[in-house]
Write an enzyme that holds these catalytic residues in place. Sequence first.
Site, PDB file in Angstrom:
ATOM      1  N   GLU A  83      45.677  36.569  55.086  1.00  0.00           N
ATOM      2  CA  GLU A  83      44.942  35.365  55.504  1.00  0.00           C
ATOM      3  C   GLU A  83      45.842  34.214  55.943  1.00  0.00           C
ATOM      4  O   GLU A  83      45.638  33.068  55.539  1.00  0.00           O
ATOM      5  CB  GLU A  83      44.008  34.908  54.366  1.00  0.00           C
ATOM      6  CG  GLU A  83      43.017  35.990  53.963  1.00  0.00           C
ATOM      7  CD  GLU A  83      42.012  35.543  52.892  1.00  0.00           C
ATOM      8  OE1 GLU A  83      42.135  34.427  52.364  1.00  0.00           O
ATOM      9  OE2 GLU A  83      41.093  36.338  52.602  1.00  0.00           O
ATOM     10  N   ASN A  94      46.905  41.474  56.593  1.00  0.00           N
ATOM     11  CA  ASN A  94      45.497  41.610  56.204  1.00  0.00           C
ATOM     12  C   ASN A  94      44.765  40.275  56.410  1.00  0.00           C
ATOM     13  O   ASN A  94      45.264  39.225  56.017  1.00  0.00           O
ATOM     14  CB  ASN A  94      45.464  41.985  54.707  1.00  0.00           C
ATOM     15  CG  ASN A  94      44.110  42.443  54.213  1.00  0.00           C
ATOM     16  OD1 ASN A  94      43.489  43.311  54.820  1.00  0.00           O
ATOM     17  ND2 ASN A  94      43.649  41.862  53.106  1.00  0.00           N
ATOM     18  N   HIS A 117      34.573  41.380  55.559  1.00  0.00           N
ATOM     19  CA  HIS A 117      33.560  40.630  54.798  1.00  0.00           C
ATOM     20  C   HIS A 117      32.510  40.124  55.783  1.00  0.00           C
ATOM     21  O   HIS A 117      32.770  39.197  56.543  1.00  0.00           O
ATOM     22  CB  HIS A 117      34.197  39.432  54.083  1.00  0.00           C
ATOM     23  CG  HIS A 117      35.126  39.819  52.970  1.00  0.00           C
ATOM     24  ND1 HIS A 117      34.695  40.449  51.835  1.00  0.00           N
ATOM     25  CD2 HIS A 117      36.465  39.661  52.828  1.00  0.00           C
ATOM     26  CE1 HIS A 117      35.726  40.662  51.021  1.00  0.00           C
ATOM     27  NE2 HIS A 117      36.809  40.199  51.605  1.00  0.00           N
ATOM     28  N   GLU A 139      38.370  45.392  52.730  1.00  0.00           N
ATOM     29  CA  GLU A 139      37.575  44.629  51.743  1.00  0.00           C
ATOM     30  C   GLU A 139      36.108  44.567  52.149  1.00  0.00           C
ATOM     31  O   GLU A 139      35.465  43.516  52.056  1.00  0.00           O
ATOM     32  CB  GLU A 139      38.123  43.196  51.602  1.00  0.00           C
ATOM     33  CG  GLU A 139      39.593  43.126  51.255  1.00  0.00           C
ATOM     34  CD  GLU A 139      40.115  41.710  51.006  1.00  0.00           C
ATOM     35  OE1 GLU A 139      39.297  40.785  50.854  1.00  0.00           O
ATOM     36  OE2 GLU A 139      41.346  41.543  50.967  1.00  0.00           O
ATOM     37  N   ASP A 144      32.354  44.262  52.529  1.00  0.00           N
ATOM     38  CA  ASP A 144      31.067  44.017  51.872  1.00  0.00           C
ATOM     39  C   ASP A 144      30.185  43.252  52.853  1.00  0.00           C
ATOM     40  O   ASP A 144      30.688  42.636  53.795  1.00  0.00           O
ATOM     41  CB  ASP A 144      31.186  43.326  50.499  1.00  0.00           C
ATOM     42  CG  ASP A 144      31.913  42.001  50.490  1.00  0.00           C
ATOM     43  OD1 ASP A 144      32.173  41.442  51.573  1.00  0.00           O
ATOM     44  OD2 ASP A 144      32.206  41.496  49.387  1.00  0.00           O
TER      45      ASP A 144
HETATM   46  C1  XIL Z   1      38.638  37.584  45.436  1.00  0.00           C
HETATM   47  C2  XIL Z   1      38.218  38.308  44.160  1.00  0.00           C
HETATM   48  O1  XIL Z   1      37.244  39.257  44.485  1.00  0.00           O
HETATM   49  C3  XIL Z   1      37.693  37.325  43.139  1.00  0.00           C
HETATM   50  O2  XIL Z   1      37.445  37.981  41.899  1.00  0.00           O
HETATM   51  C4  XIL Z   1      38.698  36.200  42.930  1.00  0.00           C
HETATM   52  O3  XIL Z   1      38.178  35.263  42.042  1.00  0.00           O
HETATM   53  C5  XIL Z   1      39.046  35.558  44.251  1.00  0.00           C
HETATM   54  O4  XIL Z   1      39.526  36.535  45.150  1.00  0.00           O
HETATM   55  N1  XIL Z   1      39.991  37.970  50.357  1.00  0.00           N
HETATM   56  C6  XIL Z   1      40.962  38.598  49.609  1.00  0.00           C
HETATM   57  C7  XIL Z   1      40.689  38.937  48.195  1.00  0.00           C
HETATM   58  O5  XIL Z   1      42.005  38.978  50.153  1.00  0.00           O
HETATM   59  O6  XIL Z   1      41.836  38.906  47.392  1.00  0.00           O
HETATM   60  C8  XIL Z   1      39.624  38.029  47.599  1.00  0.00           C
HETATM   61  O7  XIL Z   1      39.296  38.495  46.287  1.00  0.00           O
HETATM   62  C9  XIL Z   1      38.408  37.998  48.491  1.00  0.00           C
HETATM   63  C10 XIL Z   1      38.761  37.458  49.848  1.00  0.00           C
END
Ligand code: XIL
Length: 386
Positions: free
Chosen positions: A160, A206, A247, A278, A280
Amino acid sequence: MVALLAGTLNAVPVSAGSTPADPSDQSLRALSARHGLYFGTAVDMAALDDANDPQYRQLVQSQFNSVTAENVMKWESLEPTRGNYNWGPADKLIEFAKKNNQKVRGHVLVWQNQLPPWLTEGVNNGTISTTELRELLRKHITTVVKRYKGKIWQWDVVNEAASDPWDNPPTIHLKGFWAQHLGAGYIADAFRWARAADPSALLFYNDYNLEAFGDKGASDKTWYVYKMVKQLRQSGVPIDGLGSQGHLGTQYGNYNVFQVKEALDAFSDLGLATAFTEVDVRSQMTPGVQAGDSNEINPRLQASSDNYSVLLQACLANRHCLSYTVWGFADNHSWVPTWFSNPPEGLATLYDESYQPKRAFYAVKGDLIFSGPPYVQPRIPQHPKR
Ligand code: XIL
């Protein structure tokens, strides 16, 4: 020969007779293996260890052949006070994965979030200088990557780093703690340090909102990241992969499968592996949804399912797309309700709160079953580049 090879790699497990085993009985991991693909999940270590919640562990073992630490490999977890490492939970995940014949995605080495307070406070109050900060980052990467040398398949080296079009200014730029304090060079440094510490791990950049290209203008994040990783590769920086977090939310338009495939293909044409890291697909929990109104719930479940499918089909169609990881697999262990609370969001994963598979689960399962040559071919194995 080519046909024979493809046939072998795509083999459907055959039961006693000569008819294929009923694919609907098979796990996501078994069905993915047909394509050489790894189906992963983020793992919440507290849930994995919770004796009162045995289904969580059982599903991680049975459905997935890749795991990512949801939190325990982040800097704040690994080194909560300076010089004192807390390896326990991360070690546990590595052991668990080995026992269950799962790959591990390492997450994450360099990110502006979930940093230990001693580090951020030290920088803010001037007790940690820029020179020292750079050295601390080098040491962090080296220590963590060496500890898990040979045990991590893909590392998210930098996470990020790029801004979003809703930031100020809307022109995409490098954002956050590391860019502010170390300048753009920290990205190349991080990849070089990681490579030196484990030459066999695949090293990924990522980020989120990289599913498709926009207008390829100054506020197109996918285009910005594409140009950035292209530049890194051209300068000889050891980057092997592009992780697209995935996401998504059903309230947005999102993308069709051809747009998503086009983006993956662009990255893999640079010589990079790709992965969804990741995934969802959340929805707004309107009063109707919360009250159990199926008129409001069903369209959200359908839209969520469709987006899971779009990302998976695009991944299957790109032979360099090595893994498809979901960010939690059940709604009772999803980060979404905590992080997106105003307005409240949820319903983001493959299983509901009581571990009942949702429509999205059957959709990804169907995608794995009903795909194959000519459009879906086995993965091309990827090796660290330089
Ligand atoms: C999130 C986790 O799911 C949570 O439990 C935590 O509190 C915050 O981070 N992008 C990422 C992940 O790269 O590491 C993040 O994970 C979600 C967004």
